[in-house]
Design an enzyme around this catalytic site. Sequence first.
Site, mmCIF file in Angstrom:
data_model
loop_
_atom_site.group_PDB
_atom_site.id
_atom_site.type_symbol
_atom_site.label_atom_id
_atom_site.label_comp_id
_atom_site.label_asym_id
_atom_site.label_seq_id
_atom_site.Cartn_x
_atom_site.Cartn_y
_atom_site.Cartn_z
ATOM 1 N N TYR A 39 0.828 -1.212 0.000
ATOM 2 C CA TYR A 39 0.000 0.000 0.000
ATOM 3 C C TYR A 39 0.862 1.261 0.000
ATOM 4 O O TYR A 39 0.370 2.349 -0.278
ATOM 5 C CB TYR A 39 -0.919 0.047 1.229
ATOM 6 C CG TYR A 39 -1.946 -1.042 1.337
ATOM 7 C CD1 TYR A 39 -2.153 -1.972 0.312
ATOM 8 C CD2 TYR A 39 -2.726 -1.165 2.482
ATOM 9 C CE1 TYR A 39 -3.085 -2.978 0.429
ATOM 10 C CE2 TYR A 39 -3.676 -2.161 2.614
ATOM 11 C CZ TYR A 39 -3.849 -3.076 1.588
ATOM 12 O OH TYR A 39 -4.784 -4.067 1.729
ATOM 13 N N HIS A 97 0.394 -11.579 2.101
ATOM 14 C CA HIS A 97 -0.608 -10.821 1.341
ATOM 15 C C HIS A 97 -1.181 -11.620 0.170
ATOM 16 O O HIS A 97 -2.390 -11.679 -0.033
ATOM 17 C CB HIS A 97 0.018 -9.521 0.830
ATOM 18 C CG HIS A 97 -0.980 -8.464 0.507
ATOM 19 N ND1 HIS A 97 -0.652 -7.133 0.443
ATOM 20 C CD2 HIS A 97 -2.303 -8.523 0.224
ATOM 21 C CE1 HIS A 97 -1.727 -6.425 0.145
ATOM 22 N NE2 HIS A 97 -2.740 -7.260 -0.003
#
Length: 267
Positions: A39, A97
């Site tokens: 991110y 992730h």
Amino acid sequence: MSIPAFGLGTFRLQGQVVIDSVSTALALGYRVIDTAQIYENEAEVGEAIVASAIAREELFITSKIWVANLAGDRLIDSLKESLRKLQTDYLDLTLIHWPSPDDQVPVAEFMGALLEAKRLGLTRQIGVSNFTIDLMKQAVAAIGAEHIATHQIELHPYLQNRKIVEFARSQGIGITSYMTLAYGEVLKDPLIQQIAERLHATPAQVTLAWAMQSGYAVIPSSTRRANLESNLKARKLTLSEADMALIASLDRGHRLTSPKGIAPNWD
């Protein structure tokens, strides 16, 4: 230990936008913050957390290891870098992730490294995200289901991922729903709007309440104070069995996130 049912997501929020979102959320009473290495906002999230002056033990911070850092000799170093950016000594939850594209790094290698990070005290709990049933089986075989706190997956009324949920639950692994509002698509659904109107609630509150009542943790994001405040109220909304069944009927296998070259072959 368990995963809190309600938190703040920060996907696609960067710079001052994410600082403002996290700062506002914390001021409103949020205590669970979800971020990720990819991110590129961990430093800003950390900045907002420190500025809030909220005691670390009151917070539950999650981040996720990116695929470029899955190799055993990289994973722990990358996690330490995340801790530095977030200005904390530990994470409450660290997730893989996405699984390694084309199995470049074996599941046993990165799950073993993640478990070592837990043993070192860098993270309190560990888990996975975006895994298929086969990949979950490999993760369980590598480190044991008792070490896998949650599986974070795209899950909303239009994609209810029932096979994954059923397998995870059979292993005692919790589910965290991301994209619970389907980028806002489900908020326009006539059925959800009808339920919301009858309950004097918002479509977002109804959808989040449905997910939590289904036993999933949720991490909705917003940049608007009004929405952040409104979403919190979903925790106090109770849906009837009939309403739960109606929302369950909306499943259409509508997947929104499947990045090319990274996503596995979904179940």
